[in-house]
Enzyme design. Structure first.
Site, PDB file in Angstrom:
ATOM      1  N   GLY A 172      -2.878  -1.246  -5.401  1.00  0.00           N
ATOM      2  CA  GLY A 172      -3.170  -2.442  -6.190  1.00  0.00           C
ATOM      3  C   GLY A 172      -2.881  -3.701  -5.382  1.00  0.00           C
ATOM      4  CB  SER A 173      -2.075  -7.088  -6.530  1.00  0.00           C
ATOM      5  OG  SER A 173      -3.177  -7.097  -7.404  1.00  0.00           O
ATOM      6  CB  THR A 174       1.742  -3.991  -3.437  1.00  0.00           C
ATOM      7  OG1 THR A 174       1.029  -2.757  -3.394  1.00  0.00           O
ATOM      8  CG2 THR A 174       2.549  -4.053  -4.716  1.00  0.00           C
ATOM      9  CE  LYS A 186      -5.024  -9.226  -5.004  1.00  0.00           C
ATOM     10  NZ  LYS A 186      -4.745  -9.586  -6.408  1.00  0.00           N
TER      11      LYS A 186
END
Lengths: 463, 495
Positions: B220-222, B224
């Protein structure tokens, strides 16, 4: 007889006798030292102290050895100096192993201690060894009582089938009798000796007759049936009894000893061929008729097919031998308790695990030495009876080693018999000490006169 | 008669010869096969006859024994016991005579069994002195307080927590939930062992699975953080501005990337800084950044953090991965941790730790040393830099990039989605993640971070499957960040 021998060559004979006495004594001391080392090793594996009764134990062994040695040297001077020490050593190693198995079983379930009992049997065994030499003095006396001995042997074989005193201890083979005092005996072990004596005596006398082919059976020349009578009867009764007792090992031994002694007495290979044929058909019949025989054969062909049930015992035995490898895992370091019946039928596998190929080979060599000495004694024996007796006893001894060691190593199908001098149990030990005593006496016997036993026997045949 | 006796003698000698040959066959040629046969219990009994070494966690007064052996009257002499029960199950693993060994029990078996080469001479000495052989103690780096905090924080939810010391790579906590009681599998009673094994395997939540190292999750966004690192490595700065569209059309397809609050821009709809995009976890911006950087740059940076390489760790782990060939839509989706990017929690803890440690990734270390029964050190495992793609420096990104990432991640906790991880008085750097699992399915929620942000002593990765207690409404900031905070506090010693 003895007076004559002494008179003839006193100095030479006594010098040789002294040398033999020294050899026997030295070997007995060596056997005691090895036994005590074994005993110590087994105990050290359990606790780091030296076993408490080591000195007492050594004292008992020394007293036993001394007694046997003195009896042999006094009453059978010039006797073979190897037989007693080797038997004593095998007995000692067996004792140490039974002691070791006691430890293994005790840590598991606190079961009956077998080693003290086996020590008592050892004392009785040596006593019987001495007693045989003391009371018999001259083994040729046995020749005179052949029918009584043969009859007693057959009766002894029957006794386990009797109600109340006979028992199978729930193990499938009805081969024990209960003796008052909580002991039990396997009369078959003694009957085996009796049959060998009977066969030797009878065949020594009738061998000329049995060698000669006088009548015809179809294309075959066969000896007169009458000559077979008593031995054939003894043999058939023995086998019949054993079939009922389900003792395959002893059946095999008695069958083989009969055929072998017939061959040795007559030199006619035809008896071996006929015996082999009979054995093959008998084995086939037994295999087709008895499920326990079929099971045995199936286990032999592939013990791993049912490794958790019927094949369990043999598989455990093979595992033990394989785990031992060349050098063994060390005395006291293995797991003999994993093999069912380890102190009796499978003691060799336990030795194979802890002492390795080196140990098993050494033990085999000891048996091999007894066999070698036994046959040499037979060849040098002064008369036909002694020769046949010595050869018969040696053959039954060697064959017994082969059958049980071959069985636990899956060379041949397993038949439950004892490993001479080593298996836990009194009957086997006592019988083997008597066997060794007889061989010792024969080895000390000298020719009666220039006229050999052969001519004497031929004379008897002529009557 | 002499001749026939002699022949008979030869026959019996032949029989002895056969016995001898057969014994050689069994005890030399077939010996190893027989000795090592799986149903030969001798090896097993010998193994259980040695007091197996202990496994400990923590140091000094805080040290606890997490696995030890007790003497019994059974045929198997020593029983393996786990006093802490399930708490350390996924670290110790179990020691079962039916199902073998796992984790530390398996990887350090030689030491535990006292049969490692290092102990050869000592064993010989012991044998000569008549002293029983004893296994060696495995000292793990796990901090009981951190481990317990992670267990408590996760309680009832399915997921994993990994806490590391960024400076040494020491694993301070490694928790997977649900867990199991290793005592059940290590008993001496085959019946109950099999029952326990069957029910553990039948459990749909698979408690035997160590989710912290053996399960792969969409980050997921980790992820990013890695996309941002790729940008900074190539001259980008936190203050760089990007477009702030409501939706990002993916090239070559009709698909679009939307923001977490669908139909809304992340900032003012016109422009947004990289830092702000990370703070609010802006999907569209990161999609744009990835398309600008290109697939190769993204994959390269991910690989410099250790993806697509087998991790050097004390126990076997799954390998985190990103496809090497990415088309444009995949590049944009991978940049926000979706599509085919898959990571283990340990991997993401290492990413956070490396950023906190000036870009240097240390090799994760679960076991610091091995001691003998008297506490003497038998073997030490000093901290080491992680070898990434054959390079031993462990340098994942430049120190400048690491500093930029730290600054932005600190802002995430101060002003962005990670505020639930904030600890009063301690600057915390972090990143949340909410990994979509598909229509109607609750997301896996993530948090990675480290503290104190300026000089970190602990890095953490938390993943909670299916949004945890929050279910479909679970987010990284809502579910995982508070767990991370608890763990960070425990490691920092603040309450």
């Amino acid at each position: 007889m003895k007076l004559f021998r002494r008179g003839r060559d006193t100095t030479a004979a006594s010098a040789a006798d002294r040398r033999r006495a020294f050899t026997e004594l030295a070997l007995l001391i060596l056997a005691i030292l090895i036994t005590l080392s074994a005993y110590t090793l087994v105990n050290l594996a359990q606790s780091p102290q030296l076993p408490a009764g080591l000195l007492a134990y050594g004292g008992v062994l020394a007293a036993l050895a001394a007694a046997a040695h003195i009896v042999v040297r006094r009453l059978a001077p010039g006797a073979d100096p190897l037989l007693l020490p080797i038997g004593f050593l095998l007995n000692g190693i067996g004792l140490a192993m039974v002691n070791r198995i006691d430890f293994a079983v005790r840590t598991r379930e606190g079961a009956l201690q077998l080693a003290p009992l086996q020590t008592i049997w050892t004392i009785v065994g040596i006593a019987l060894f001495c007693g045989t030499i003391l009371f018999l003095r001259d083994h040729t006396i046995l020749d005179r009582y052949r029918y009584i001995i043969g009859l007693v042997a057959v009766v002894a074989l029957v006794t386990p089938l009797l109600p109340v005193i006979g028992t199978d201890f729930g193990r499938g083979s009805r081969i024990w009798i209960r003796v008052p005092g909580g002991f039990s005996l396997q009369p078959g072990e003694f009957a085996k000796l009796g049959l060998v004596i009977f066969f030797a005596s009878y065949l020594a006398e009738k061998r000329a007759l049995l060698s000669a082919a006088t009548s015809r059976l179809g294309p075959l020349h066969v000896p007169p049936a009458r000559a077979f009578g008593p031995v054939g009867l003894a043999w058939i009764v023995s086998l019949a009894v054993l079939v009922f007792e389900r003792d395959l090992g002893l059946s095999l031994l008695i069958f083989s000893i009969f055929v072998a002694m017939l061959y040795m007495a007559t030199g006619r290979i035809a008896y071996v061929a006929a015996g082999g044929l009979l054995f093959a058909s008998g084995a086939l019949a037994a295999w087709s008729q008895f499920s326990h025989v079929q099971t045995r054969v199936a286990i032999w062909l592939d013990p791993f097919a049912d490794a958790q049930d019927t094949g369990f015992q043999l598989v455990q035995s093979l595992f033990a031998l394989g785990t031992g490898g060349v050098a063994g895992v060390g005395w006291g370091q293995g797991n003999p308790e994993l093999i069912p019946d380890v102190p009796t039928d499978f003691i060799f596998a336990a030795l194979g695990e802890e002492l390795g190929l080196l140990g098993t080979t050494a033990i085999l060599l000891l048996y091999f030495l007894i066999a070698g000495r036994g046959f040499t004694i037979a060849l040098r024996a002064p008369d036909d009876f002694s020769r046949l007796l010595a050869a018969g006893l040696t053959f039954v001894f060697s064959l017994q080693v082969f059958v049980i060691v071959g069985g636990v190593t899956r060379l041949i199908p397993l038949t439950g018999i004892t490993l001479p001098f080593m298996s836990q149990g009194g009957s086997s030990l006592l019988a083997n000490y008597i066997l060794i005593a007889l061989l010792v006496m024969i080895s000390a016997a000298r020719p009666a006169a220039d006229a050999s036993g052969v001519s004497g026997n031929l004379a008897r045949v002529g009557k | 008669m002499t001749r026939s006796i002699r022949r008979t003698a030869w026959v019996s000698f032949l029989l002895f010869g056969l016995l001898f040959l057969n014994l050689n066959w069994l005890q030399v040629i077939r010996a190893d096969d027989l000795a090592n046969d799986s149903s030969n219990r001798r090896q097993l009994l010998a193994e259980y006859d040695i007091r197996r070494g202990a496994i400990t966690a923590g140091t000094g007064a805080d040290q606890v024994t997490i696995a030890a052996s007790r003497e019994t009257d059974d045929q198997l002499r020593f029983l393996r016991e786990y006093e802490q029960g399930p708490a350390y199950a996924h670290i110790t693993g179990f020691h079962s005579f039916i199902f073998g060994r796992t984790q530390v029990e398996s990887q350090y078996n030689d030491f535990l069994q006292g049969s490692a080469p290092e102990t050869l001479f000592r064993n010989l000495g012991d044998a000569l002195r008549g002293r029983e052989r004893q296994g060696d103690t495995i000292v793990t780096t796990v901090e009981p307080a951190v481990q317990q905090a992670a267990i408590d924080a996760l309680r009832g939810q399915t997921g994993a927590v990994v806490a590391l010391d960024p400076r040494s790579g020491d694993v301070l906590a490694m928790v997977s939930a649900p867990t199991y009681d290793p005592n059940l599998l290590s008993s001496h009673d085959p019946g109950p062992i099999r029952d326990a094994w069957e029910s553990l395997n039948a459990d749909p939540l698979n408690p035997l699975l160590n989710r912290s190292i053996s399960e792969l999750y969409a980050p997921g966004s980790t992820f990013k953080v890695i996309t941002a690192a790729a940008s900074l490595e190539r001259g980008g700065r936190p203050s760089d501005t990007y477009a702030d569209p409501t939706l990002l059309d993916l090239p070559l397809t009709t698909a679009q990337i939307g923001n977490f609050s669908r139909g809304r821009p992340c900032n003012d709809g016109t422009s947004i800084t990289l830092q702000r995009a990370l703070e609010v976890s802006c999907n569209t911006t990161f999609g744009i950044i990835a398309l600008e950087l290109g697939a190769d740059a993204l994959v390269q940076t991910a690989e410099s953090f250790g993806l697509n390489s087998d991790l050097d760790f004390d126990v076997p782990t799954e390998t985190s991965r990103i496809p090497k060939e990415l088309d444009e839509p995949s590049t944009a989706q991978s940049a926000i941790g979706q599509r085919d990017v898959r990571v283990t929690p340990l991997q993401m803890a290492l990413v956070a730790a490396a950023i906190g440690n000036d870009g240097i990734m240390m090799r994760p270390r679960l076991v610091s040393e091995v001691q003998d029964f008297a506490g003497r050190v038998v073997r030490q495992y000093p901290p080491q830099r992680q070898t990434i793609a054959g390079v031993a420096t462990g340098q994942t990104v430049s120190p400048q990039t690491a500093a930029g990432l730290t600054q932005m991640m600190t802002a995430v906790v101060e002003n962005g989605t990670g505020q639930n991880a904030a600890i009063p008085g301690v600057p915390v750097a972090g990143k949340t993640g909410t990994a979509e699992q598909g229509e109607g399915e609750a997301p896996d929620t993530w948090f990675i971070g480290f503290a104190p942000a300026d000089n970190p002593v602990v890095a953490v990765a938390v993943v909670v499957e299916g949004g945890g207690d929050a279910g479909e409404s679970g987010t990284g900031g809502g579910v995982s960040a508070p767990i991370a905070r608890t763990v960070l506090e425990a490691a920092l010693g603040v309450q």
